[in-house]
Design a protein around this motif. Structure first.
Motif, mmCIF file in Angstrom:
data_model
loop_
_atom_site.group_PDB
_atom_site.id
_atom_site.type_symbol
_atom_site.label_atom_id
_atom_site.label_comp_id
_atom_site.label_asym_id
_atom_site.label_seq_id
_atom_site.Cartn_x
_atom_site.Cartn_y
_atom_site.Cartn_z
ATOM 1 N N THR A 159 3.731 7.732 1.910
ATOM 2 C CA THR A 159 3.663 6.674 2.925
ATOM 3 C C THR A 159 3.644 5.316 2.237
ATOM 4 O OG1 THR A 159 1.250 6.820 3.009
ATOM 5 C CG2 THR A 159 2.498 8.133 4.599
ATOM 6 N N GLU B 7 -9.387 7.437 -5.043
ATOM 7 C CA GLU B 7 -10.569 7.750 -4.234
ATOM 8 C C GLU B 7 -11.815 7.757 -5.109
ATOM 9 O OE1 GLU B 7 -9.783 11.266 -1.390
ATOM 10 O OE2 GLU B 7 -8.439 11.566 -3.115
ATOM 11 N N ASN C 298 -4.577 10.558 -7.044
ATOM 12 C CA ASN C 298 -3.616 11.524 -6.494
ATOM 13 C C ASN C 298 -4.232 12.910 -6.341
ATOM 14 O OD1 ASN C 298 -1.842 9.350 -6.711
ATOM 15 N ND2 ASN C 298 -1.039 10.033 -8.682
ATOM 16 N N PHE D 208 3.570 4.643 -6.366
ATOM 17 C CA PHE D 208 2.947 5.514 -5.359
ATOM 18 C C PHE D 208 1.736 6.196 -6.000
ATOM 19 C CE2 PHE D 208 7.240 5.237 -3.574
ATOM 20 C CZ PHE D 208 6.968 5.090 -2.217
ATOM 21 N N ARG D 209 0.557 5.939 -5.482
ATOM 22 C CA ARG D 209 -0.643 6.608 -5.977
ATOM 23 C C ARG D 209 -1.796 6.353 -5.012
ATOM 24 N NH1 ARG D 209 -3.181 2.629 -5.647
ATOM 25 N NH2 ARG D 209 -3.683 0.968 -7.107
ATOM 26 N N THR D 210 -2.743 7.287 -4.990
ATOM 27 C CA THR D 210 -3.916 7.196 -4.133
ATOM 28 C C THR D 210 -5.159 7.288 -5.001
ATOM 29 O OG1 THR D 210 -2.773 8.213 -2.253
ATOM 30 C CG2 THR D 210 -5.182 8.260 -2.222
ATOM 31 N N ARG E 38 1.099 5.243 -0.987
ATOM 32 C CA ARG E 38 0.201 6.364 -1.203
ATOM 33 C C ARG E 38 0.905 7.555 -1.851
ATOM 34 N NH1 ARG E 38 -5.270 5.275 0.549
ATOM 35 N NH2 ARG E 38 -5.097 3.147 1.364
ATOM 36 N N ALA E 39 0.092 8.460 -2.388
ATOM 37 C CA ALA E 39 0.637 9.624 -3.086
ATOM 38 C C ALA E 39 1.427 10.542 -2.167
ATOM 39 C CB ALA E 39 -0.489 10.400 -3.759
ATOM 40 N N ASP E 40 1.167 10.494 -0.860
ATOM 41 C CA ASP E 40 1.924 11.335 0.074
ATOM 42 C C ASP E 40 3.260 10.724 0.463
ATOM 43 O OD1 ASP E 40 1.176 9.266 1.741
ATOM 44 O OD2 ASP E 40 0.041 10.516 3.150
ATOM 45 N N GLN F 3 -4.914 -1.809 0.239
ATOM 46 C CA GLN F 3 -5.362 -0.549 -0.350
ATOM 47 C C GLN F 3 -6.877 -0.396 -0.283
ATOM 48 O OE1 GLN F 3 -3.706 0.091 -4.313
ATOM 49 N NE2 GLN F 3 -1.988 -1.269 -3.833
ATOM 50 N N ARG G 201 -9.306 -1.238 -2.341
ATOM 51 C CA ARG G 201 -9.900 -0.690 -3.556
ATOM 52 C C ARG G 201 -11.422 -0.893 -3.544
ATOM 53 N NH1 ARG G 201 -5.087 -3.273 -5.063
ATOM 54 N NH2 ARG G 201 -3.759 -2.242 -6.606
ATOM 55 N N ASP H 236 0.869 -1.180 0.000
ATOM 56 C CA ASP H 236 0.000 0.000 0.000
ATOM 57 C C ASP H 236 0.902 1.226 0.000
ATOM 58 O OD1 ASP H 236 -2.009 1.841 0.223
ATOM 59 O OD2 ASP H 236 -2.519 1.380 2.304
#
Length: 608
Positions: free
Chosen positions: A215, A305, A315, A301-303, A211-213, A437, A439, A209
């Motif tokens: 982490t 939503e 992102n 790295f990507r988020t 993330r765009a930030d 993640q 999804r 997992d």
């Protein structure tokens, strides 16, 4: 053999740092084993449909049946001159394929735990090694499965693998879900088969997992740990250079799961437009500092939503999906495929300015997902279920197989639980058990998971839905039968779908005509009347009219008001044209070339 990035992912998490051994053909033996902390993979078939290995074979009915011969593996037996062709539910119930293959695994594997891994077999598959059953019959034609054959193998000696593949399943829910669907149903071992040899204490798989930030977390699944130690992670660029420092967590004897975390400052993010990839290396370290096992995985790295009543964001930016539905199909190969064919399809999609693909109606080969990660294409990955559903007993292990295999692909935005009523809602929560993640799970054709995915709405009903409160993303629209729908209706539909505030785009049905070159008809292409010629491109990927129309309509740069410039220009035209980028607003650009250079047909201002 060459160890490419595709190979690292072909057998899942425990594969970077893998040594690849090949049989070199029937009866061959591997020449050696890797360092003790790596995973050995010993191919028994060829690696794909372009690189095959002959096995002994007999089909029980249909063409060329009743006698032992040989067949290239992986393959579908219909495409190699055996058995019967079947579309939809017209299967011959008793048609089976009998396989035999002899191989010699390395004697140096003695301390290791060895799995026999099938990437895909249609459909019920019964396996014996040296005359002994490898385990329960596997049911489900589109999924990886494996058997622990450690105690069945004769290391350093010839071994006999026997496989019986039944075209029809003994489980009616599998038949109703997969084998009664509106597509070609083939038989055979059509994806690779291999042996995987793990150290006694090992990392079985990992789930990332990122993330765009920046982490990062990885769930690390362990096996055979008899003493305490550490799990250590290191993020790397694809050129092997480290990103940040190593990170670790202590583990006790007997533990089966660990979680490691870190943070990367300002990572290069993954999107379909910027498919930036990293790699994580996971090491299992013993109490004395010895490396017991080392594996790795590519990731991005990507988020992602789904914002209720708003749209789909990657992102933090809203995206509009411009996609099609894709069957894994080639006229002379059936469902057997290769990276060459997968790359061809992805590049054709991108040539049409598509940014997304739906896996209809089953999970694809791993190399297809690898290439979506590399080339940049958003993916909807789908559990099989064409209008009918797996029962929970049959479906639960298949959800686990699909998600654990595919979880680390950044290209995958959504999971789909079946198609058009083919979902078992009891399985919806199972996806998150294997996906850190979490999804969104969709029911294609239904309003579920925060997205209305309804199929084949007309223009007025599309307008009505887009004016409502829900995010709208049809997972099928503009059916392309005989090339009569896909491009023909797209311009009007996309004026709505490309600009409406709660639109997330959609997926045209379908990418290609599902045509099969019939060996019993002199190679003639069979599309089963009007059942299968649904594609934007032909069975051999011939570009039809809709291909060019879609490419034009889905071009990221458009004239904001094309009708205004169609026949004349305003007086005093200064070569400045208003353009728009679909889904992301507009901008101005000064054109310095003569007008006739950028118009398809030179246009001159009218004189009076």
């Amino acid at each position: 053999m060459d160890i490419g990035r595709r190979n690292f992912l072909e057998l899942g998490a425990a594969s970077v740092g893998t040594t690849w051994l090949t049989t070199g053909g029937t009866g061959g033996a591997a020449s050696g084993a890797s360092a003790s902390w790596l995973t050995d993979t010993f191919l028994l078939t060829g690696e794909d449909a372009d690189h095959t290995v002959d096995w002994e074979f007999q089909c029980t009915s249909g063409r060329n049946s009743g006698v032992w011969s040989t067949i290239p593996t992986p393959s579908n037996w219909e495409c190699r001159g055996y058995g019967t062709y079947n579309y939809g539910g017209t299967l011959v119930p008793e048609e089976k394929g009998l396989y035999r293959h002899r191989f010699t695994p390395p004697a140096s594997w003695a301390p290791r735990r060895v799995f026999l891994v099938f990437e895909g077999s249609m459909t019920d598959t019964e396996v014996r090694v040296n005359g002994a059953s490898a385990g329960p019959v596997h049911r489900g034609g589109f999924y990886r499965f494996r058997y622990d054959v450690t105690t069945l193998l004769r290391l350093g000696q010839p071994n006999l693998l026997e496989v019986v593949v039944s075209k029809e399943s003994a489980d009616n829910s599998v038949n109703n879900d997969e084998r009664r669907a509106d597509y070609w149903n083939f038989g055979g071992i059509y994806r690779p088969v291999s042996l995987q040899a793990f150290p006694a204490a090992s990392v079985d798989r990992i789930a990332v997992d990122a993330r765009a930030d920046g982490t990062f977390a990885a769930e690390v699944h362990l096996d055979g740990l008899t003493s305490s130690g550490h799990v250590v992670g290191q993020v790397k660029r694809l050129d092997g250079t480290n990103v940040g420092s190593a990170f670790s967590v202590p583990i006790a004897a007997g533990e089966t799961k660990a979680r490691v975390t870190t943070a990367v400052a300002q990572p290069q993010l993954w999107t379909a437009e910027t498919p930036n990839l990293y790699r994580v290396e996971i090491s299992l370290i013993g109490g004395d500092g010895t490396v017991l096992h080392q594996v790795g995985e590519r990731f991005g790295f990507r988020t992602v939503e789904v914002r209720a009543g708003d749209g789909v964001y990657v992102n933090g930016k809203k995206i509009i999906l411009k996609g099609s539905n894709r069957h894994t199909i080639w006229p002379t190969l059936g469902r057997a495929s290769s990276p060459r064919l997968a790359r061809q399809d992805i590049l054709l999609m991108k040539e049409m300015n598509m940014n997304a693909v739906r896996m209809s109606h089953y999970p694809p080969d791993t190399f297809f997902l690898d290439l979506c990660d590399e080339l940049g294409l958003y993916v909807l990955d789908e559990l099989a279920g064409w209008s009918k559903r797996y029962d929970e007993r049959a479906g639960a292990p298949l959800v686990a197989s699909m998600v654990t295999r595919d979880v680390n692909h950044p290209s995958i935005l959504f999971w789909a639980n079946g198609n058009e009523g083919g979902w078992n809602t009891a399985l919806d929560d199972n996806f998150a058990q294997y996906d850190p993640q979490r999804r969104t799970v969709l029911h294609p054709w239904a309003n579920f998971g925060g997205i209305n995915t309804d199929h084949y709405e007309n223009y007025e009903s599309t307008r009505t839905i887009l004016g409502g409160p829900d995010v709208f993303m049809p997972t099928e629209f503009l059916h392309g039968l005989y090339d009569g729908g896909a491009g023909a209706g797209l311009n009007d539909c996309w004026k709505l779908m490309g600009t409406a505030p709660r639109s997330a785009g959609g997926f045209i049905w379908a990418f290609c005509d599902e045509g099969v070159a019939r060996g019993d008809r002199g190679g003639a292409i069979d599309v089963v009347g009007n059942a299968a010629p649904d594609g934007i491109v032909g069975p051999y990927r011939e570009k039809e009219g809709s291909f060019f129309t879609i490419k034009d309509i889905w071009s990221p740069v458009q004239l904001a008001n094309p009708d205004y410039y169609r026949t004349s220009f305003p007086a005093g035209f200064d070569r400045t044209v208003r353009k728009s980028t679909r889904g992301s607003g507009g901008s101005r650009r000064r054109l310095t070339s003569p007008v006739g250079w950028w118009c398809r047909t030179p246009v001159r201002p009218r004189s009076g």
